[in-house]
Design a protein around this motif. Sequence first.
Motif, mmCIF file in Angstrom:
data_model
loop_
_atom_site.group_PDB
_atom_site.id
_atom_site.type_symbol
_atom_site.label_atom_id
_atom_site.label_comp_id
_atom_site.label_asym_id
_atom_site.label_seq_id
_atom_site.Cartn_x
_atom_site.Cartn_y
_atom_site.Cartn_z
ATOM 1 N N ALA A 124 -81.170 2.851 -17.133
ATOM 2 C CA ALA A 124 -81.773 1.416 -16.435
ATOM 3 C C ALA A 124 -82.368 0.419 -17.514
ATOM 4 C CB ALA A 124 -82.851 2.087 -15.367
ATOM 5 N N VAL A 125 -82.632 1.031 -18.441
ATOM 6 C CA VAL A 125 -83.378 0.170 -19.458
ATOM 7 C C VAL A 125 -82.067 -0.537 -20.378
ATOM 8 C CG1 VAL A 125 -84.882 0.128 -21.536
ATOM 9 C CG2 VAL A 125 -85.450 1.128 -19.650
ATOM 10 N N LEU A 126 -81.006 0.208 -20.192
ATOM 11 C CA LEU A 126 -80.099 -0.275 -21.462
ATOM 12 C C LEU A 126 -79.556 -1.717 -21.007
ATOM 13 C CD1 LEU A 126 -77.955 0.712 -23.578
ATOM 14 C CD2 LEU A 126 -76.567 1.710 -21.810
ATOM 15 N N PRO A 127 -79.369 -2.115 -19.876
ATOM 16 C CA PRO A 127 -78.750 -3.549 -19.652
ATOM 17 C C PRO A 127 -79.643 -4.417 -20.082
ATOM 18 C CG PRO A 127 -78.547 -2.312 -17.751
ATOM 19 C CD PRO A 127 -79.422 -1.523 -18.478
ATOM 20 N N PHE A 128 -81.233 -4.211 -20.170
ATOM 21 C CA PHE A 128 -82.096 -5.041 -21.053
ATOM 22 C C PHE A 128 -81.915 -4.918 -22.389
ATOM 23 C CE2 PHE A 128 -83.913 -4.005 -16.796
ATOM 24 C CZ PHE A 128 -84.421 -5.150 -16.273
ATOM 25 N N GLY A 129 -81.654 -3.827 -23.006
ATOM 26 C CA GLY A 129 -81.608 -3.730 -24.443
ATOM 27 C C GLY A 129 -80.225 -4.382 -24.822
ATOM 28 N N ILE A 130 -79.130 -4.599 -24.183
ATOM 29 C CA ILE A 130 -77.921 -5.151 -24.482
ATOM 30 C C ILE A 130 -78.121 -6.638 -24.402
ATOM 31 C CG2 ILE A 130 -75.563 -5.565 -23.850
ATOM 32 C CD1 ILE A 130 -75.567 -2.737 -22.634
ATOM 33 N N GLU A 131 -78.779 -7.227 -23.640
ATOM 34 C CA GLU A 131 -78.869 -8.910 -23.408
ATOM 35 C C GLU A 131 -79.986 -9.270 -24.440
ATOM 36 O OE1 GLU A 131 -77.042 -10.452 -21.728
ATOM 37 O OE2 GLU A 131 -76.055 -8.589 -20.819
ATOM 38 N N THR A 132 -80.856 -8.378 -24.778
ATOM 39 C CA THR A 132 -81.779 -8.659 -25.959
ATOM 40 C C THR A 132 -81.090 -8.683 -27.208
ATOM 41 O OG1 THR A 132 -83.694 -7.490 -24.727
ATOM 42 C CG2 THR A 132 -84.131 -8.139 -27.059
ATOM 43 N N VAL A 133 -80.159 -7.955 -27.433
ATOM 44 C CA VAL A 133 -79.339 -7.756 -28.672
ATOM 45 C C VAL A 133 -78.488 -9.040 -28.642
ATOM 46 C CG1 VAL A 133 -77.589 -6.498 -30.012
ATOM 47 C CG2 VAL A 133 -79.799 -5.155 -29.275
ATOM 48 N N GLN A 134 -78.059 -9.332 -27.509
ATOM 49 C CA GLN A 134 -76.866 -10.435 -27.748
ATOM 50 C C GLN A 134 -77.720 -11.760 -27.930
ATOM 51 O OE1 GLN A 134 -75.080 -10.346 -23.836
ATOM 52 N NE2 GLN A 134 -73.660 -8.799 -24.518
ATOM 53 N N HIS A 135 -79.034 -11.828 -27.648
ATOM 54 C CA HIS A 135 -79.976 -12.958 -27.608
ATOM 55 C C HIS A 135 -80.366 -13.067 -29.188
ATOM 56 C CE1 HIS A 135 -82.549 -16.334 -26.865
ATOM 57 N NE2 HIS A 135 -83.303 -15.630 -27.346
ATOM 58 N N ALA A 136 -80.565 -11.918 -29.745
ATOM 59 C CA ALA A 136 -81.143 -11.856 -31.260
ATOM 60 C C ALA A 136 -79.886 -12.067 -32.231
ATOM 61 C CB ALA A 136 -81.948 -10.555 -31.108
ATOM 62 N N ALA A 137 -78.962 -11.612 -31.789
ATOM 63 C CA ALA A 137 -77.603 -11.871 -33.002
ATOM 64 C C ALA A 137 -76.754 -12.728 -32.356
ATOM 65 C CB ALA A 137 -77.305 -10.236 -32.951
ATOM 66 N N PRO A 138 -76.769 -14.048 -32.426
ATOM 67 C CA PRO A 138 -75.875 -14.794 -31.971
ATOM 68 C C PRO A 138 -74.621 -14.873 -32.559
ATOM 69 C CG PRO A 138 -77.536 -15.856 -33.379
ATOM 70 C CD PRO A 138 -77.722 -14.653 -33.277
ATOM 71 N N TRP A 139 -74.449 -14.138 -33.771
ATOM 72 C CA TRP A 139 -73.356 -14.000 -34.606
ATOM 73 C C TRP A 139 -72.313 -12.971 -33.786
ATOM 74 C CZ3 TRP A 139 -72.500 -8.948 -35.772
ATOM 75 C CH2 TRP A 139 -73.575 -8.083 -35.967
ATOM 76 N N LEU A 140 -72.821 -12.353 -32.811
ATOM 77 C CA LEU A 140 -71.758 -11.593 -32.131
ATOM 78 C C LEU A 140 -70.952 -12.391 -31.222
ATOM 79 C CD1 LEU A 140 -74.067 -8.730 -30.840
ATOM 80 C CD2 LEU A 140 -72.338 -8.570 -32.552
ATOM 81 N N LEU A 141 -71.616 -13.662 -30.837
ATOM 82 C CA LEU A 141 -70.734 -14.835 -29.981
ATOM 83 C C LEU A 141 -70.749 -14.124 -28.472
ATOM 84 C CD1 LEU A 141 -67.852 -15.918 -31.945
ATOM 85 C CD2 LEU A 141 -69.907 -16.822 -31.896
ATOM 86 N N ARG A 142 -71.755 -13.635 -28.088
ATOM 87 C CA ARG A 142 -72.166 -13.058 -26.663
ATOM 88 C C ARG A 142 -73.181 -13.757 -26.059
ATOM 89 N NH1 ARG A 142 -67.967 -9.427 -25.143
ATOM 90 N NH2 ARG A 142 -67.660 -8.331 -26.802
ATOM 91 N N ALA A 143 -73.093 -14.225 -24.826
ATOM 92 C CA ALA A 143 -73.743 -14.997 -23.909
ATOM 93 C C ALA A 143 -74.545 -14.254 -23.465
ATOM 94 C CB ALA A 143 -73.183 -15.901 -23.294
ATOM 95 N N PRO A 144 -76.027 -14.102 -23.744
ATOM 96 C CA PRO A 144 -77.011 -13.310 -22.756
ATOM 97 C C PRO A 144 -77.202 -13.840 -21.420
ATOM 98 C CG PRO A 144 -77.982 -14.318 -24.562
ATOM 99 C CD PRO A 144 -76.478 -14.516 -24.890
ATOM 100 N N ASP A 145 -77.024 -13.097 -20.469
ATOM 101 C CA ASP A 145 -77.360 -13.812 -19.222
ATOM 102 C C ASP A 145 -78.027 -12.687 -18.153
ATOM 103 O OD1 ASP A 145 -76.962 -15.008 -16.577
ATOM 104 O OD2 ASP A 145 -74.870 -15.190 -16.884
ATOM 105 N N ALA A 146 -78.962 -13.254 -17.572
ATOM 106 C CA ALA A 146 -79.758 -12.242 -16.766
ATOM 107 C C ALA A 146 -78.938 -11.817 -15.318
ATOM 108 C CB ALA A 146 -81.016 -13.047 -16.041
ATOM 109 N N GLN A 147 -77.939 -12.428 -15.026
ATOM 110 C CA GLN A 147 -77.017 -12.175 -13.985
ATOM 111 C C GLN A 147 -76.408 -10.783 -14.572
ATOM 112 O OE1 GLN A 147 -76.525 -13.098 -10.940
ATOM 113 N NE2 GLN A 147 -74.972 -11.511 -10.790
ATOM 114 N N ASP A 148 -75.960 -10.707 -15.730
ATOM 115 C CA ASP A 148 -75.342 -9.327 -16.304
ATOM 116 C C ASP A 148 -76.193 -8.315 -15.958
ATOM 117 O OD1 ASP A 148 -73.208 -10.984 -17.242
ATOM 118 O OD2 ASP A 148 -73.953 -11.039 -19.311
#
Length: 235
Positions: A124-148
């Motif tokens: 259950a904590v994993l989705p929050f960690g994924i979106e946090t990493v996406q926000h902290a590492a913009p070079w991944l070209l991933r868009a952090p989204d609360a809907q995800d």
Amino acid sequence: MIDAVLQATPLFWPGTLVSVIAGLLCRRSLGRRLGSTPLTAFFLVLSLGGIITLTLLPDLRDQYLDSVRYAEPDWATNWHIPRPAELATANQESLNVALFVPLGAVITRIRPWTRALVLAAGAAVLPFGIETVQHAAPWLLRAPDAQDIASNLLGLVLGLTAFSVLSVLSVLVRLLLPSAGGGRKSRTVSAPRAKRLVPALPEHHRLPVPTPPTGAGSARPELLTPRRGPWPEDV
């Protein structure tokens, strides 16, 4: 939609291959640590590898360097619980839900339940960690989204609930329905095994079999009157 996701994740097949190899290598040791079968441990590694591959690997398509140069972290905060109509079609919400269903299903196979609850809390904590990493590492070209996050949590709950209900139903069926042989089979002990269960007596503790006298005065009193202890000829 699925083709678009695969095109946006060029490292999907290499990541899947690495997940399969990792699952095959550590399935036995991980299964012993989790108290489950090697097959359950393999699918646990495979599901986690699929989640990491589809959410945290960078997009290495053309013009990657230019995209990274102008990438800015932008977190979309609007979210809602996906509706059944949205889950019936292949879109971003339904794919995010389906991404976490296998993980929830595998967790239901972990025993004891306390360990399964700990893994469910970590999932259950994993989705929050994924979106946090996406926000902290913009070079991944991933868009952090609360809907995800909402979609991932819904998929996790669906996997946990559906397969927990199936496990309970399977147990009830085994308890209520008789077996194919007409009920419980009685446990019988075969003759050779029963013979092994009886300890053999020493030779000097065995009682001799009395024999009828063949003539007058020829009967041996010691044979007609069995007694315990060693016989004179055995000493």
